[in-house]
Design an enzyme around this catalytic site. Structure first.
Site, PDB file in Angstrom:
ATOM      1  N   LYS A  18     -16.092   1.742  10.244  1.00 11.29           N
ATOM      2  CA  LYS A  18     -14.877   1.131  10.777  1.00 11.29           C
ATOM      3  C   LYS A  18     -14.834   1.241  12.300  1.00 11.29           C
ATOM      4  O   LYS A  18     -14.396   0.320  12.993  1.00 11.29           O
ATOM      5  CB  LYS A  18     -13.655   1.815  10.151  1.00 11.29           C
ATOM      6  CG  LYS A  18     -12.357   1.054  10.310  1.00 11.29           C
ATOM      7  CD  LYS A  18     -11.268   1.689   9.439  1.00 11.29           C
ATOM      8  CE  LYS A  18     -10.006   0.840   9.444  1.00 11.29           C
ATOM      9  NZ  LYS A  18      -8.953   1.399   8.550  1.00 11.29           N
ATOM     10  N   PHE A  42      -7.065   4.477  11.675  1.00  6.51           N
ATOM     11  CA  PHE A  42      -7.108   5.429  10.562  1.00  6.51           C
ATOM     12  C   PHE A  42      -7.976   4.862   9.449  1.00  6.51           C
ATOM     13  O   PHE A  42      -8.021   3.647   9.232  1.00  6.51           O
ATOM     14  CB  PHE A  42      -5.699   5.685  10.025  1.00  6.51           C
ATOM     15  CG  PHE A  42      -4.977   6.819  10.709  1.00  6.51           C
ATOM     16  CD1 PHE A  42      -4.636   7.964  10.015  1.00  6.51           C
ATOM     17  CD2 PHE A  42      -4.651   6.731  12.049  1.00  6.51           C
ATOM     18  CE1 PHE A  42      -3.981   9.015  10.648  1.00  6.51           C
ATOM     19  CE2 PHE A  42      -3.995   7.764  12.702  1.00  6.51           C
ATOM     20  CZ  PHE A  42      -3.658   8.906  11.989  1.00  6.51           C
ATOM     21  N   ASP A  64      -4.125  -5.542   2.532  1.00  9.65           N
ATOM     22  CA  ASP A  64      -5.257  -6.402   2.852  1.00  9.65           C
ATOM     23  C   ASP A  64      -5.021  -7.849   2.429  1.00  9.65           C
ATOM     24  O   ASP A  64      -5.533  -8.774   3.059  1.00  9.65           O
ATOM     25  CB  ASP A  64      -6.527  -5.887   2.169  1.00  9.65           C
ATOM     26  CG  ASP A  64      -6.944  -4.525   2.690  1.00  9.65           C
ATOM     27  OD1 ASP A  64      -6.882  -4.325   3.919  1.00  9.65           O
ATOM     28  OD2 ASP A  64      -7.310  -3.653   1.881  1.00  9.65           O
ATOM     29  N   LYS A 115      13.085 -15.687  -8.376  1.00  9.03           N
ATOM     30  CA  LYS A 115      12.452 -14.675  -9.212  1.00  9.03           C
ATOM     31  C   LYS A 115      11.674 -15.352 -10.332  1.00  9.03           C
ATOM     32  O   LYS A 115      12.217 -16.176 -11.075  1.00  9.03           O
ATOM     33  CB  LYS A 115      13.497 -13.730  -9.806  1.00  9.03           C
ATOM     34  CG  LYS A 115      12.881 -12.671 -10.703  1.00  9.03           C
ATOM     35  CD  LYS A 115      13.933 -11.769 -11.333  1.00  9.03           C
ATOM     36  CE  LYS A 115      13.264 -10.759 -12.276  1.00  9.03           C
ATOM     37  NZ  LYS A 115      14.258  -9.890 -12.929  1.00  9.03           N
ATOM     38  N   LYS A 163     -14.489  -2.401  13.997  1.00 13.57           N
ATOM     39  CA  LYS A 163     -13.120  -2.731  14.409  1.00 13.57           C
ATOM     40  C   LYS A 163     -12.921  -2.682  15.915  1.00 13.57           C
ATOM     41  O   LYS A 163     -11.919  -3.172  16.428  1.00 13.57           O
ATOM     42  CB  LYS A 163     -12.123  -1.762  13.765  1.00 13.57           C
ATOM     43  CG  LYS A 163     -12.232  -1.632  12.255  1.00 13.57           C
ATOM     44  CD  LYS A 163     -11.751  -2.873  11.548  1.00 13.57           C
ATOM     45  CE  LYS A 163     -11.701  -2.628  10.038  1.00 13.57           C
ATOM     46  NZ  LYS A 163     -11.265  -3.805   9.286  1.00 13.57           N
ATOM     47  N   ASN A 182       0.854  -1.188   0.000  1.00 12.94           N
ATOM     48  CA  ASN A 182       0.000   0.000   0.000  1.00 12.94           C
ATOM     49  C   ASN A 182       0.886   1.231   0.000  1.00 12.94           C
ATOM     50  O   ASN A 182       2.001   1.205   0.530  1.00 12.94           O
ATOM     51  CB  ASN A 182      -0.885   0.036   1.247  1.00 12.94           C
ATOM     52  CG  ASN A 182      -2.061  -0.909   1.154  1.00 12.94           C
ATOM     53  OD1 ASN A 182      -2.322  -1.485   0.114  1.00 12.94           O
ATOM     54  ND2 ASN A 182      -2.772  -1.072   2.257  1.00 12.94           N
TER      55      ASN A 182
END
Length: 402
Positions: free
Chosen positions: A341, A327, A279, A289, A345, A210
């Site tokens: 939230k 947040f 998430d 790789k 939460k 993120n």
């Protein structure tokens, strides 16, 4: 008129002593009165006259160099609102850790009850020596704020850690200690902050993540430290120096962040989850790789699984008396999503902010709405450090209400 704060700057015998002149000027530009105390060895690097010219104050060097003040180390200690030692040699750090007071600087340090800020500077091997690290840990455990040395080319020709931290970082650490001395409303409290992004490996060179610079979380940690809290900062990968005085745990993945945060959460009084946790994560990260052409099928169909929800998971483990802040970074309907939230939460407060190109990510300021069960508080655009204080103010209000 508000009394001008006095920063006592201690200068020890190190080639970096010349940077103390810049530190003095930086503090003066921020409105501080500065006085200087030097070791005898420091005078071989910078003449006391230089500091006297900069500060327009007498420069203290010897225990008995001021016949008008026979107990000079006590009067200096009592004048100081903050005692900043920059640079601090390995020798002086060792003496302070052991309570040795054999010159004016170390006797003043032992007598001083004001916040102590220490910016070490020395050869890399001296800095990394177990004795030095133990001494710095001892000072930190007693409440000193350690501005960790930086890495680079050293005066002796070696390359590594030991270089005096940036002047601006040292000045900020002293100012934060000053602010904390004025406003110690978090003294005796433990604060846990998560910050930055997480990285979920696809293979050894690719990962899912993120967007997050970590600036907001690091600002919260710095604000809590300045207000007297004991701070644990669990940080994902960021390009930031942590605030001096924080206990820093560095992690990469969401699972690592949860495991690192859990023991600190159990002891924390206030917890601020600013981290931008991914998430989802690849279910089966490759141990090599993945190559275009040979591994196109694997790259095209990466199986994803859910990461643990750190806020929700730890909120279920909360004990009485804890205050939990989360947040909500949204591209639309930030307040509405924050309220959902808040309920799902198990948090006491959600900081809602709209993000996107040019907003919040990587910037030095932010605009937010503080959402709690008893209402919303919209805040104007402000520096993240100022927003951090506003968040902590609201957390304290919620603690008092409960």
């Amino acid at each position: 008129m508000e009394k001008q704060s006095t920063v006592l700057v201690g200068v020890t015998g190190c080639i970096a002593a010349y940077k103390s002149c810049e530190i003095v000027r930086g503090l003066q530009k921020r409105g501080c009165r500065v006085k200087v105390v030097m070791t005898e060895h420091a005078t071989h690097f910078v003449d006391p006259l230089t500091f006297r010219s900069l500060t327009h104050e007498p420069v203290a060097v010897g225990l008995f160099d001021d016949p008008s003040d026979p107990i000079h180390h006590i009067s200096l200690a009592e004048e100081a609102d903050v005692f900043l030692i920059a640079p601090c040699t390995a020798n002086v750090a060792a003496k302070m850790a052991c309570g040795i007071a054999d010159d004016l600087l170390t006797t003043t340090a032992l007598a001083c009850t004001a916040p102590l800020v220490v910016a070490p500077a020395m050869n890399v091997h001296m800095y990394e020596a177990e004795a030095t690290q133990r001494n710095l840990r001892t000072l930190k455990a007693r409440g000193a704020r350690i501005v960790e040395a930086g890495s680079g080319y050293l005066a002796c020709g070696d390359v590594g850690r030991g270089r005096l931290a940036d002047v601006d970082a040292i000045v900020e650490a002293a100012l934060e200690a000053l602010e904390g001395a004025r406003r110690a409303d978090l003294a005796g409290l433990s604060v846990l902050v998560t910050a930055g992004p997480t990285e979920e490996p696809v293979d050894p060179v690719r990962f899912l993540t993120n967007r997050s610079s970590g600036k907001m979380g690091y600002a919260v940690a710095a604000a809590a430290l300045a207000r007297g809290a004991q701070v644990t900062l669990v940080s994902g990968p960021v390009a930031l120096e942590p605030p001096a005085g924080a206990d820093v745990v560095r992690v990469r993945t969401a699972c690592e962040m949860l495991e690192a945060a859990r023991p600190a959460f159990a002891d924390a009084d206030i917890v601020v989850f600013t981290a931008a946790v991914a998430d989802l994560r690849p279910a089966h990260p490759a141990d090599r790789k993945l190559k275009k052409g040979a591994d196109d099928a694997l790259l095209a169909r990466i199986e994803l699984v859910s990461n643990p929800d750190i806020l929700a998971t730890l909120a279920q483990e909360r004990r009485a008396g804890q205050t939990v802040v989360g947040f909500a970074a949204e591209t639309e309907n930030a307040v509405e999503n924050a309220r959902v939230k808040l309920e799902t939460k198990g948090a006491d407060l959600i900081v809602a902010n709209e993000v996107g190109e040019g907003r919040a990510f990587g910037t030095d300021d932010n605009q937010a709405v503080l959402v709690s069960r008893d209402g919303e508080r919209a805040l104007p655009l402000m520096p993240k450090r100022q927003l951090a204080d506003a968040i902590l103010d609201r957390a304290l209000e919620l603690r008092a209400a409960h």
